[in-house]
Scaffold this motif. Structure first.
Motif, PDB file in Angstrom:
ATOM      1  N   ILE A 194      -1.829  -0.235  22.041  1.00 25.27           N
ATOM      2  CA  ILE A 194      -0.530  -0.812  22.388  1.00 25.27           C
ATOM      3  C   ILE A 194       0.257   0.172  23.251  1.00 25.27           C
ATOM      4  O   ILE A 194       0.335   1.361  22.932  1.00 25.27           O
ATOM      5  CB  ILE A 194       0.260  -1.170  21.115  1.00 25.27           C
ATOM      6  CG1 ILE A 194      -0.504  -2.205  20.287  1.00 25.27           C
ATOM      7  CG2 ILE A 194       1.651  -1.689  21.474  1.00 25.27           C
ATOM      8  CD1 ILE A 194      -0.834  -3.488  21.016  1.00 25.27           C
ATOM      9  N   ASP A 202      -0.526  -4.715  25.359  1.00 28.60           N
ATOM     10  CA  ASP A 202      -1.586  -3.718  25.523  1.00 28.60           C
ATOM     11  C   ASP A 202      -2.020  -3.503  26.968  1.00 28.60           C
ATOM     12  O   ASP A 202      -3.038  -2.850  27.224  1.00 28.60           O
ATOM     13  CB  ASP A 202      -2.802  -4.085  24.669  1.00 28.60           C
ATOM     14  CG  ASP A 202      -3.421  -5.430  25.055  1.00 28.60           C
ATOM     15  OD1 ASP A 202      -3.013  -6.008  26.092  1.00 28.60           O
ATOM     16  OD2 ASP A 202      -4.311  -5.905  24.325  1.00 28.60           O
ATOM     17  N   ASP A 206       0.640  -9.861  18.452  1.00 29.25           N
ATOM     18  CA  ASP A 206      -0.240  -9.082  19.328  1.00 29.25           C
ATOM     19  C   ASP A 206      -0.588 -10.004  20.487  1.00 29.25           C
ATOM     20  O   ASP A 206      -1.522 -10.806  20.415  1.00 29.25           O
ATOM     21  CB  ASP A 206      -1.487  -8.650  18.544  1.00 29.25           C
ATOM     22  CG  ASP A 206      -2.426  -7.776  19.346  1.00 29.25           C
ATOM     23  OD1 ASP A 206      -2.296  -7.739  20.585  1.00 29.25           O
ATOM     24  OD2 ASP A 206      -3.313  -7.148  18.741  1.00 29.25           O
ATOM     25  N   LEU A 221      -1.297   0.625  15.866  1.00 26.88           N
ATOM     26  CA  LEU A 221      -0.871   0.459  17.244  1.00 26.88           C
ATOM     27  C   LEU A 221      -1.910   0.945  18.253  1.00 26.88           C
ATOM     28  O   LEU A 221      -1.579   1.191  19.418  1.00 26.88           O
ATOM     29  CB  LEU A 221       0.468   1.177  17.464  1.00 26.88           C
ATOM     30  CG  LEU A 221       1.634   0.632  16.621  1.00 26.88           C
ATOM     31  CD1 LEU A 221       2.896   1.417  16.883  1.00 26.88           C
ATOM     32  CD2 LEU A 221       1.848  -0.849  16.888  1.00 26.88           C
ATOM     33  N   ARG A 235      -5.607  -4.862  13.118  1.00 23.61           N
ATOM     34  CA  ARG A 235      -4.222  -4.671  13.561  1.00 23.61           C
ATOM     35  C   ARG A 235      -3.268  -4.454  12.396  1.00 23.61           C
ATOM     36  O   ARG A 235      -2.266  -3.735  12.524  1.00 23.61           O
ATOM     37  CB  ARG A 235      -3.779  -5.879  14.398  1.00 23.61           C
ATOM     38  CG  ARG A 235      -2.425  -5.720  15.062  1.00 23.61           C
ATOM     39  CD  ARG A 235      -2.356  -4.520  15.957  1.00 23.61           C
ATOM     40  NE  ARG A 235      -3.025  -4.713  17.237  1.00 23.61           N
ATOM     41  CZ  ARG A 235      -3.358  -3.722  18.046  1.00 23.61           C
ATOM     42  NH1 ARG A 235      -3.098  -2.464  17.703  1.00 23.61           N
ATOM     43  NH2 ARG A 235      -3.970  -3.960  19.200  1.00 23.61           N
ATOM     44  N   VAL A 260       6.397   2.509  22.134  1.00 26.55           N
ATOM     45  CA  VAL A 260       5.463   2.553  21.013  1.00 26.55           C
ATOM     46  C   VAL A 260       6.111   3.184  19.790  1.00 26.55           C
ATOM     47  O   VAL A 260       5.929   2.718  18.657  1.00 26.55           O
ATOM     48  CB  VAL A 260       4.177   3.313  21.410  1.00 26.55           C
ATOM     49  CG1 VAL A 260       3.263   3.496  20.196  1.00 26.55           C
ATOM     50  CG2 VAL A 260       3.433   2.567  22.506  1.00 26.55           C
ATOM     51  N   LEU A 319       3.785  -7.190  20.727  1.00 26.92           N
ATOM     52  CA  LEU A 319       3.002  -5.998  21.037  1.00 26.92           C
ATOM     53  C   LEU A 319       2.206  -6.259  22.314  1.00 26.92           C
ATOM     54  O   LEU A 319       1.521  -7.285  22.428  1.00 26.92           O
ATOM     55  CB  LEU A 319       2.023  -5.683  19.901  1.00 26.92           C
ATOM     56  CG  LEU A 319       2.575  -5.654  18.473  1.00 26.92           C
ATOM     57  CD1 LEU A 319       1.461  -5.300  17.499  1.00 26.92           C
ATOM     58  CD2 LEU A 319       3.738  -4.689  18.346  1.00 26.92           C
TER      59      LEU A 319
END
Length: 383
Positions: free
Chosen positions: A137, A95, A246, A134, A292, A122, A93
């Motif tokens: 993200i 960001d 993440d 999410l 998360r 996404v 993931l």
């Protein structure tokens, strides 16, 4: 304990055992492996999250993963040892645009080398991991061939096979000195006696720099604490829940039994051999984990521990001979990727020792001298 050997290996984790096995398969059986603890694999091998992935940024790490995964796939037939493999996939993931652009380039490199990874939107991520919040993200990457492997089964397969082929595997043997004379390694001194040998392979994980220093060689490997928690059972948890990372937060999750294993790297952790659980970081980690992955809010903590990454400045291992001392080799510094690269690395170290250079994969970019001539591009996909 024997007093002479063709090769002495320092370290009884996955690197050392894989090296011992692959030397023995080539007929080099006068090998002594030394482990300082009472059992093998009690360092990073036995404390890691058990993941393997093909999603790396550098070509050499991609090739190490490809070779290791192929060796895991035929492990049962070759080693006569069952090995649990779960192809749950790795889902990164992302960001921010900087990471997303880098991961696009990584995927292009992976695809060019035969890895079926892909960039995902996404909405794709939501379909792959509907349990994940999410927020923030903007995209990610996915490879269905990544997954989990049983660390104990992997290690024990090499322990049994190396011993069966004639290698001598010794526990509670602490190296106290390496004798060097005339620019060549001559002897290994331990708490259980001395071993005359022309070849030493240092595969001592986070302790490798200390062992190399005994021969007067400075190897830039530092121990960095990382900690993991495993939850109690979570009702309704999918069997095919992926390995989720993440990346921006260095936070990860995967299914472990009926619960979730989760970790979060403290990027400000100072180098040390401390493996106690940091309570302040524990709270920070779990707070971020619940945000998360909200299903964690109702779960308890069943187990928690800390282990050591063996970090190098460019987050890549140091493999091969050390030019300062003839007969001295190192296989360490994997920066969190050791278990998954252990099978391949043992094969390559056997080639370095017996053939003068690795043949199966070009590992020249991972030599010690890169720190003298200027570091290559380091590994980006580090958690």
């Amino acid at each position: 304990m024997q007093t002479t050997a063709d090769v002495v290996i320092v370290g009884g984790g996955i690197m050392g055992m894989s090296t011992a096995y692959h030397l023995a398969t080539r007929g080099c059986t006068n090998v002594i492996l030394l482990e300082m603890r009472e059992m093998f694999g009690m360092g990073s091998t036995g404390q890691n999250a058990g993941g393997f992935r093909l999603q790396f940024a550098t070509a050499v790490n991609i090739e190490l993963s490809k070779l290791s995964v192929a060796m895991m796939e035929r492990f049962r037939e070759e080693m006569d040892q069952e090995l649990g493999i779960n192809r749950c996939g790795y889902l990164f993931l992302l960001d921010n645009e900087t990471d997303l652009e880098q991961f696009r380039a990584n995927v292009s490199r992976q695809n060019a080398l035969g890895v079926p990874s892909r960039v995902v939107r996404v909405e794709d991520i939501a379909a792959l991991a509907p349990e994940v919040d999410l927020t923030g993200i903007i995209g990610g990457t996915w490879c269905a061939r990544d997954g989990l492997v049983d660390p104990s089964g992997l290690l024990q397969g090499y322990v049994s096979a190396a011993s069966r082929l004639g290698a001598s595997l010794v526990t509670q043997a602490t190296v106290t000195a390496l004798d060097v004379a005339g620019g060549r390694v001559r002897r290994v001194v331990t708490n259980r006696g001395t071993i005359d040998t022309p070849t030493v392979v240092i595969a001592a994980g986070a302790w490798s720099a200390q062992i190399c220093a005994m021969a007067g060689v400075n190897v830039p490997i530092q121990p960095i604490r990382r900690q993991i928690a495993v939850t109690t059972a979570i009702a309704g948890l999918r069997a095919n829940f992926p390995f989720v990372i993440d990346f921006g937060r260095a936070l990860y999750f995967h299914r472990e039994g009926d619960g979730i294993l989760t970790g979060m790297s403290n990027r400000n952790e100072a180098p040390a051999f401390n493996t106690g659980v940091d309570e302040a970081w524990r709270l920070h980690h779990l707070e971020n984990a619940v945000k998360r992955l909200p299903l964690l809010s109702d779960a308890g903590i069943k187990a928690e521990w800390a282990g050591l990454y063996e970090m190098t400045p460019d987050h890549q291992p140091i493999l091969g001979r050390l030019p300062q001392v003839d007969g001295l080799f190192v296989c360490a510094g994997f920066s969190g990727h050791g278990l998954m690269h252990g099978p391949a690395s043992g094969l390559l170290m056997a080639e370095e020792v017996l053939d003068g250079a690795a043949r199966t994969i070009d590992i020249s970019s991972l030599g010690w001298d890169r720190f003298e001539t200027g570091n290559p591009a380091g590994e980006y996909n580090v958690v």
